[in-house]
Design a protein around this motif. Structure first.
Motif, PDB file in Angstrom:
ATOM      1  N   HIS A 107       5.517  -6.410 -10.176  1.00  0.00           N
ATOM      2  CA  HIS A 107       5.005  -5.055  -9.952  1.00  0.00           C
ATOM      3  C   HIS A 107       4.653  -4.387 -11.282  1.00  0.00           C
ATOM      4  O   HIS A 107       3.583  -3.803 -11.427  1.00  0.00           O
ATOM      5  CB  HIS A 107       6.046  -4.220  -9.208  1.00  0.00           C
ATOM      6  N   ALA A 108       5.550  -4.476 -12.243  1.00  0.00           N
ATOM      7  CA  ALA A 108       5.324  -3.836 -13.543  1.00  0.00           C
ATOM      8  C   ALA A 108       4.086  -4.388 -14.247  1.00  0.00           C
ATOM      9  O   ALA A 108       3.437  -3.672 -15.003  1.00  0.00           O
ATOM     10  CB  ALA A 108       6.562  -4.010 -14.423  1.00  0.00           C
ATOM     11  N   ALA A 109       3.744  -5.648 -13.966  1.00  0.00           N
ATOM     12  CA  ALA A 109       2.593  -6.299 -14.609  1.00  0.00           C
ATOM     13  C   ALA A 109       1.312  -6.235 -13.781  1.00  0.00           C
ATOM     14  O   ALA A 109       0.276  -6.738 -14.210  1.00  0.00           O
ATOM     15  CB  ALA A 109       2.943  -7.756 -14.908  1.00  0.00           C
ATOM     16  N   ALA A 110       1.376  -5.605 -12.610  1.00  0.00           N
ATOM     17  CA  ALA A 110       0.220  -5.574 -11.708  1.00  0.00           C
ATOM     18  C   ALA A 110      -0.939  -4.773 -12.297  1.00  0.00           C
ATOM     19  O   ALA A 110      -0.726  -3.729 -12.927  1.00  0.00           O
ATOM     20  CB  ALA A 110       0.626  -4.976 -10.354  1.00  0.00           C
ATOM     21  N   PRO A 111      -2.173  -5.236 -12.094  1.00  0.00           N
ATOM     22  CA  PRO A 111      -3.339  -4.525 -12.626  1.00  0.00           C
ATOM     23  C   PRO A 111      -3.445  -3.078 -12.144  1.00  0.00           C
ATOM     24  O   PRO A 111      -3.847  -2.199 -12.925  1.00  0.00           O
ATOM     25  CB  PRO A 111      -4.525  -5.355 -12.133  1.00  0.00           C
ATOM     26  N   HIS A 112      -3.080  -2.799 -10.889  1.00  0.00           N
ATOM     27  CA  HIS A 112      -3.166  -1.417 -10.415  1.00  0.00           C
ATOM     28  C   HIS A 112      -2.149  -0.511 -11.105  1.00  0.00           C
ATOM     29  O   HIS A 112      -2.376   0.681 -11.236  1.00  0.00           O
ATOM     30  CB  HIS A 112      -3.068  -1.319  -8.885  1.00  0.00           C
ATOM     31  N   MET A 113      -1.043  -1.078 -11.585  1.00  0.00           N
ATOM     32  CA  MET A 113      -0.088  -0.269 -12.339  1.00  0.00           C
ATOM     33  C   MET A 113      -0.624   0.042 -13.736  1.00  0.00           C
ATOM     34  O   MET A 113      -0.425   1.145 -14.245  1.00  0.00           O
ATOM     35  CB  MET A 113       1.273  -0.971 -12.409  1.00  0.00           C
ATOM     36  N   ALA A 163       1.814  -2.825  -0.711  1.00  0.00           N
ATOM     37  CA  ALA A 163       1.285  -4.127  -0.267  1.00  0.00           C
ATOM     38  C   ALA A 163       1.793  -5.276  -1.131  1.00  0.00           C
ATOM     39  O   ALA A 163       1.611  -6.451  -0.769  1.00  0.00           O
ATOM     40  CB  ALA A 163      -0.242  -4.102  -0.286  1.00  0.00           C
ATOM     41  N   GLU A 164       2.435  -4.969  -2.239  1.00  0.00           N
ATOM     42  CA  GLU A 164       2.932  -6.028  -3.119  1.00  0.00           C
ATOM     43  C   GLU A 164       4.061  -6.808  -2.456  1.00  0.00           C
ATOM     44  O   GLU A 164       4.874  -6.246  -1.718  1.00  0.00           O
ATOM     45  CB  GLU A 164       3.480  -5.422  -4.417  1.00  0.00           C
ATOM     46  N   LYS A 165       4.111  -8.088  -2.776  1.00  0.00           N
ATOM     47  CA  LYS A 165       5.200  -8.943  -2.295  1.00  0.00           C
ATOM     48  C   LYS A 165       6.519  -8.398  -2.841  1.00  0.00           C
ATOM     49  O   LYS A 165       6.639  -8.122  -4.028  1.00  0.00           O
ATOM     50  CB  LYS A 165       4.993 -10.376  -2.785  1.00  0.00           C
ATOM     51  N   GLU A 192      12.787  -6.589  -3.522  1.00  0.00           N
ATOM     52  CA  GLU A 192      13.573  -7.739  -3.057  1.00  0.00           C
ATOM     53  C   GLU A 192      14.339  -8.423  -4.183  1.00  0.00           C
ATOM     54  O   GLU A 192      15.429  -8.942  -3.963  1.00  0.00           O
ATOM     55  CB  GLU A 192      12.670  -8.762  -2.367  1.00  0.00           C
ATOM     56  N   SER A 193      13.746  -8.462  -5.395  1.00  0.00           N
ATOM     57  CA  SER A 193      14.364  -9.207  -6.491  1.00  0.00           C
ATOM     58  C   SER A 193      13.853  -8.698  -7.834  1.00  0.00           C
ATOM     59  O   SER A 193      12.879  -7.943  -7.899  1.00  0.00           O
ATOM     60  CB  SER A 193      14.018 -10.696  -6.363  1.00  0.00           C
TER      61      SER A 193
END
Length: 102
Positions: free
Chosen positions: A74-80, A31-33, A66-67
């Motif tokens: 993504h690497a900094a996302a809370p779910h990660m 679901a991440e951009k 995408e970039s």
């Protein structure tokens, strides 16, 4: 586009437990951009002598983003961070290759 190959090696007997946590996290990641592809893969069986196996304790995460900015988010996302906390004691090693199309 950015490609990622993450090779995760579990401590002996822990691969399925890590994969269970990984699969639970997949919907949030997809679901991440900027997420184009994100999923785990294990050695295919019956491929004969030309295959080099990762082994029974390893799996590979195949990702496309995408970039570089969407990968960094993504690497900094809370779910990660939550996934990492749940699996840190089960992981023997983690190698991440970030690649650009050639």
């Amino acid at each position: 586009m950015i490609h990622v190959l993450a090779i995760i090696t579990a401590k002996p007997g822990q691969r399925e437990a890590i994969l269970r946590e990984f699969r639970a996290n997949i919907p949030a990641v997809r679901a991440e951009k900027g997420c184009i592809e994100y999923g785990p893969a294990i050695d295919a069986e019956g491929m004969g002598g030309f295959q080099t196996k990762f082994g029974p304790d390893s799996f590979v995460v195949l990702e496309k983003w995408e970039s570089t900015d969407t990968l960094k988010a993504h690497a900094a996302a809370p779910h990660m961070a939550a996934y990492a906390a749940k699996t840190k004691d089960m992981i023997a090693s983690r190698v991440i290759h970030v690649l650009s199309p050639a």
